[in-house]
Write a protein that holds these residues in place. Structure first.
Motif, PDB file in Angstrom:
ATOM      1  N   ARG A  81     -19.125  13.455  85.362  1.00 12.82           N
ATOM      2  CA  ARG A  81     -18.032  14.004  86.166  1.00 12.82           C
ATOM      3  C   ARG A  81     -18.309  15.460  86.546  1.00 12.82           C
ATOM      4  NH1 ARG A  81     -14.365  12.255  83.209  1.00 12.82           N
ATOM      5  NH2 ARG A  81     -14.113  14.046  81.824  1.00 12.82           N
ATOM      6  N   GLU A  82     -18.775  16.257  85.592  1.00 14.76           N
ATOM      7  CA  GLU A  82     -19.047  17.669  85.857  1.00 14.76           C
ATOM      8  C   GLU A  82     -20.206  17.836  86.832  1.00 14.76           C
ATOM      9  OE1 GLU A  82     -19.829  21.860  83.416  1.00 14.76           O
ATOM     10  OE2 GLU A  82     -19.908  19.940  82.344  1.00 14.76           O
ATOM     11  N   VAL A  83     -21.278  17.076  86.633  1.00 10.65           N
ATOM     12  CA  VAL A  83     -22.430  17.161  87.534  1.00 10.65           C
ATOM     13  C   VAL A  83     -22.032  16.709  88.933  1.00 10.65           C
ATOM     14  CG1 VAL A  83     -24.701  16.172  88.067  1.00 10.65           C
ATOM     15  CG2 VAL A  83     -24.193  16.951  85.746  1.00 10.65           C
ATOM     16  N   LEU A 126     -24.676   6.965  82.812  1.00 11.62           N
ATOM     17  CA  LEU A 126     -24.869   8.179  83.601  1.00 11.62           C
ATOM     18  C   LEU A 126     -25.345   7.846  85.009  1.00 11.62           C
ATOM     19  CD1 LEU A 126     -24.870  11.314  83.524  1.00 11.62           C
ATOM     20  CD2 LEU A 126     -27.267  11.186  82.782  1.00 11.62           C
ATOM     21  N   THR A 127     -26.294   6.936  85.120  1.00  9.26           N
ATOM     22  CA  THR A 127     -26.828   6.550  86.430  1.00  9.26           C
ATOM     23  C   THR A 127     -25.751   5.889  87.286  1.00  9.26           C
ATOM     24  OG1 THR A 127     -29.018   6.221  85.437  1.00  9.26           O
ATOM     25  CG2 THR A 127     -28.639   5.257  87.611  1.00  9.26           C
ATOM     26  N   CYS A 128     -24.996   4.980  86.694  1.00 11.48           N
ATOM     27  CA  CYS A 128     -23.936   4.314  87.452  1.00 11.48           C
ATOM     28  C   CYS A 128     -22.911   5.315  87.975  1.00 11.48           C
ATOM     29  CB  CYS A 128     -23.247   3.269  86.577  1.00 11.48           C
ATOM     30  SG  CYS A 128     -24.245   1.815  86.212  1.00 11.48           S
ATOM     31  N   LEU A 129     -22.526   6.269  87.146  1.00 11.74           N
ATOM     32  CA  LEU A 129     -21.506   7.229  87.544  1.00 11.74           C
ATOM     33  C   LEU A 129     -22.028   8.239  88.568  1.00 11.74           C
ATOM     34  CD1 LEU A 129     -19.790   7.896  84.106  1.00 11.74           C
ATOM     35  CD2 LEU A 129     -18.962   6.469  85.982  1.00 11.74           C
ATOM     36  N   LEU A 130     -23.334   8.503  88.534  1.00 13.71           N
ATOM     37  CA  LEU A 130     -23.920   9.459  89.479  1.00 13.71           C
ATOM     38  C   LEU A 130     -24.474   8.784  90.732  1.00 13.71           C
ATOM     39  CD1 LEU A 130     -25.753  11.964  87.103  1.00 13.71           C
ATOM     40  CD2 LEU A 130     -23.663  12.349  88.409  1.00 13.71           C
ATOM     41  N   GLU A 131     -24.291   7.474  90.822  1.00  8.85           N
ATOM     42  CA  GLU A 131     -24.808   6.741  91.983  1.00  8.85           C
ATOM     43  C   GLU A 131     -24.370   7.350  93.313  1.00  8.85           C
ATOM     44  OE1 GLU A 131     -24.262   2.453  94.214  1.00  8.85           O
ATOM     45  OE2 GLU A 131     -23.565   2.685  92.152  1.00  8.85           O
ATOM     46  N   PRO A 132     -23.099   7.752  93.494  1.00 11.69           N
ATOM     47  CA  PRO A 132     -22.721   8.348  94.782  1.00 11.69           C
ATOM     48  C   PRO A 132     -23.517   9.595  95.121  1.00 11.69           C
ATOM     49  CG  PRO A 132     -20.765   7.710  93.544  1.00 11.69           C
ATOM     50  CD  PRO A 132     -21.929   7.584  92.609  1.00 11.69           C
ATOM     51  N   LEU A 257     -28.785  -8.101  81.897  1.00 13.86           N
ATOM     52  CA  LEU A 257     -28.726  -6.801  81.239  1.00 13.86           C
ATOM     53  C   LEU A 257     -27.561  -5.975  81.774  1.00 13.86           C
ATOM     54  CD1 LEU A 257     -30.044  -4.801  79.232  1.00 13.86           C
ATOM     55  CD2 LEU A 257     -31.357  -3.910  81.172  1.00 13.86           C
ATOM     56  N   ASN A 258     -27.354  -5.989  83.080  1.00 16.21           N
ATOM     57  CA  ASN A 258     -26.227  -5.245  83.655  1.00 16.21           C
ATOM     58  C   ASN A 258     -24.899  -5.757  83.104  1.00 16.21           C
ATOM     59  OD1 ASN A 258     -27.950  -3.700  85.146  1.00 16.21           O
ATOM     60  ND2 ASN A 258     -27.543  -4.699  87.104  1.00 16.21           N
ATOM     61  N   LYS A 259     -24.789  -7.061  82.966  1.00 16.94           N
ATOM     62  CA  LYS A 259     -23.553  -7.645  82.427  1.00 16.94           C
ATOM     63  C   LYS A 259     -23.338  -7.192  80.984  1.00 16.94           C
ATOM     64  CE  LYS A 259     -21.192 -12.098  81.887  1.00 16.94           C
ATOM     65  NZ  LYS A 259     -21.299 -13.572  82.104  1.00 16.94           N
ATOM     66  N   LEU A 260     -24.414  -7.195  80.195  1.00 19.42           N
ATOM     67  CA  LEU A 260     -24.326  -6.745  78.809  1.00 19.42           C
ATOM     68  C   LEU A 260     -23.976  -5.267  78.739  1.00 19.42           C
ATOM     69  CD1 LEU A 260     -24.752  -7.140  75.743  1.00 19.42           C
ATOM     70  CD2 LEU A 260     -27.188  -6.629  76.129  1.00 19.42           C
ATOM     71  N   ALA A 261     -24.647  -4.452  79.541  1.00 15.68           N
ATOM     72  CA  ALA A 261     -24.403  -3.011  79.521  1.00 15.68           C
ATOM     73  C   ALA A 261     -22.975  -2.688  79.944  1.00 15.68           C
ATOM     74  CB  ALA A 261     -25.404  -2.289  80.424  1.00 15.68           C
ATOM     75  N   ASP A 262     -22.495  -3.358  80.979  1.00 17.62           N
ATOM     76  CA  ASP A 262     -21.110  -3.138  81.420  1.00 17.62           C
ATOM     77  C   ASP A 262     -20.127  -3.459  80.297  1.00 17.62           C
ATOM     78  OD1 ASP A 262     -21.687  -2.234  83.960  1.00 17.62           O
ATOM     79  OD2 ASP A 262     -21.564  -4.220  84.879  1.00 17.62           O
ATOM     80  N   LEU A 263     -20.412  -4.517  79.560  1.00 23.84           N
ATOM     81  CA  LEU A 263     -19.549  -4.890  78.443  1.00 23.84           C
ATOM     82  C   LEU A 263     -19.564  -3.809  77.359  1.00 23.84           C
ATOM     83  CD1 LEU A 263     -17.836  -7.069  76.953  1.00 23.84           C
ATOM     84  CD2 LEU A 263     -19.999  -7.936  76.021  1.00 23.84           C
ATOM     85  N   LEU A 264     -20.744  -3.278  77.056  1.00 26.57           N
ATOM     86  CA  LEU A 264     -20.881  -2.335  75.944  1.00 26.57           C
ATOM     87  C   LEU A 264     -20.395  -0.933  76.263  1.00 26.57           C
ATOM     88  CD1 LEU A 264     -24.352  -3.458  74.513  1.00 26.57           C
ATOM     89  CD2 LEU A 264     -22.051  -4.079  73.729  1.00 26.57           C
ATOM     90  N   VAL A 265     -20.412  -0.542  77.541  1.00 22.41           N
ATOM     91  CA  VAL A 265     -19.886   0.788  77.884  1.00 22.41           C
ATOM     92  C   VAL A 265     -18.413   0.732  78.287  1.00 22.41           C
ATOM     93  CG1 VAL A 265     -22.160   1.605  78.620  1.00 22.41           C
ATOM     94  CG2 VAL A 265     -20.545   0.737  80.339  1.00 22.41           C
ATOM     95  N   GLY A 266     -17.845  -0.463  78.251  1.00 23.28           N
ATOM     96  CA  GLY A 266     -16.436  -0.618  78.589  1.00 23.28           C
ATOM     97  C   GLY A 266     -16.202  -0.454  80.075  1.00 23.28           C
ATOM     98  N   ASN A 267     -15.070   0.109  80.433  1.00 21.65           N
ATOM     99  CA  ASN A 267     -14.751   0.266  81.861  1.00 21.65           C
ATOM    100  C   ASN A 267     -15.212   1.608  82.397  1.00 21.65           C
ATOM    101  OD1 ASN A 267     -12.965   2.014  80.676  1.00 21.65           O
ATOM    102  ND2 ASN A 267     -11.107   0.941  81.340  1.00 21.65           N
ATOM    103  N   ARG A 268     -16.024   2.321  81.643  1.00 24.10           N
ATOM    104  CA  ARG A 268     -16.441   3.674  82.068  1.00 24.10           C
ATOM    105  C   ARG A 268     -17.346   3.641  83.307  1.00 24.10           C
ATOM    106  NH1 ARG A 268     -16.947   3.642  76.455  1.00 24.10           N
ATOM    107  NH2 ARG A 268     -15.669   5.194  75.347  1.00 24.10           N
ATOM    108  N   ALA A 269     -18.156   2.587  83.463  1.00 23.34           N
ATOM    109  CA  ALA A 269     -19.119   2.537  84.566  1.00 23.34           C
ATOM    110  C   ALA A 269     -18.514   2.096  85.865  1.00 23.34           C
ATOM    111  CB  ALA A 269     -20.280   1.611  84.195  1.00 23.34           C
ATOM    112  N   ALA A 270     -17.266   1.712  85.850  1.00 24.75           N
ATOM    113  CA  ALA A 270     -16.617   1.204  87.072  1.00 24.75           C
ATOM    114  C   ALA A 270     -16.392   2.310  88.085  1.00 24.75           C
ATOM    115  CB  ALA A 270     -15.296   0.561  86.703  1.00 24.75           C
TER     116      ALA A 270
END
Length: 270
Positions: A81-83, A126-132, A257-270
């Motif tokens: 968020r800060e970056v 981090l990558t998912c959130l910085l995608e934009p 792997l994406n499905k697993l990672a999304d599950l493990l990081v919760g809704n943060r990557a959305a």
């Protein structure tokens, strides 16, 4: 408000306070990039930036320290968020931060095996959130600092935290395979690189001796260069593009792997 910067190229390097990450930050800054240096704490990142300023004369305006402990996914989310607020256009994300899996099976407060979280899940988030920021203009890319040990690994889909059968080498290798697979994610352009066996804190996993961190960093910094053409999902052993482990290029594995990672990081990557 975005930070003022004297360079048109902005690169975030995770794990930039020592080893390959520190040397990558140094080489990029010396080459004219603005480098966002990540450490476990802002104080550690600031100290690393001060070392670069004092020892090699890097322009202080090119270095921006950030802190986030990757054993806490909330801190990864806050870092993104800060970056994103300060640098809405990010040219390169270097996913370098990593730890050797400990001798004893260790679970983070987020409920994940610690090496899998620090080495892969934190970078996935981090990558998912910085995608934009990475896709706001052409040329954005991700460089995953992986390992040749990914070839020895398998992802334990039913037990990714290896609660039933734990080995530190297997846990570390699994995290590196996951990071290598993630490079083939179509959302951003990404590559993986094994920088060679280097004399860093991770050396005991590989050998008794290795090349300098500075030498390993040259292969990472090279892939950050916009003049170096890359293909999404490519894997490099130092400067040579080679085939990764077969699993790293399978579409089914990427989706799983994406499905697993999304599950493990919760809704943060959305």
């Amino acid at each position: 408000m975005p930070d003022s910067a004297p360079s048109s190229r902005t690169v975030l390097v995770t794990g930039a306070i020592s080893g390959i990450g520190y040397e990558t930050a140094r080489q990029l800054a010396e080459g004219g990039a603005t480098v966002l240096m990540h450490g476990r704490t802002t104080e550690e990142a600031l100290a690393a930036a001060d070392r670069l300023i004092a020892t090699v004369g890097v322009d202080a305006r090119r270095l921006h320290p950030y802190g986030a402990d990757f054993t806490h996914l909330d801190e990864v989310e806050a870092l993104a968020r800060e970056v994103g607020e300060r640098h809405p256009h990010l040219d390169v994300l270097v996913n370098n931060a990593g730890i050797a899996a400990p001798e004893r099976h260790t679970i983070t407060d987020d409920g994940n095996e610690i090496a899998f979280q620090v080495n892969f899940l934190a970078h996935y988030l981090l990558t998912c959130l910085l995608e934009p920021a990475l896709t706001s203009e052409p040329g954005g890319r991700v460089v995953n600092v992986s390992s040749s040990l990914h070839r020895t690994a398998s992802i334990q889909w039913g037990d990714p935290h290896r609660a039933r059968r734990y080995s530190r080498v297997a846990a570390y290798a699994q995290s590196q395979l996951a990071l290598t697979v993630f490079a083939a994610d179509p959302r951003v352009t990404a590559v993986s690189v094994h920088p060679g066996v280097c004399d860093t804190a991770l050396l005991p996993l590989y050998a008794h001796e290795g090349v300098t961190a500075a030498e390993g960093a040259t292969y990472v910094a090279r892939l950050c260069d916009p003049t170096v053409e890359i293909v999404n999902g490519a894997y490099y052993d130092r400067a040579e593009r080679v085939d990764p482990a077969p699993a790293a290029t399978e579409d089914r594995t990427v989706r799983r792997l994406n499905k697993l990672a999304d599950l493990l990081v919760g809704n943060r990557a959305a």
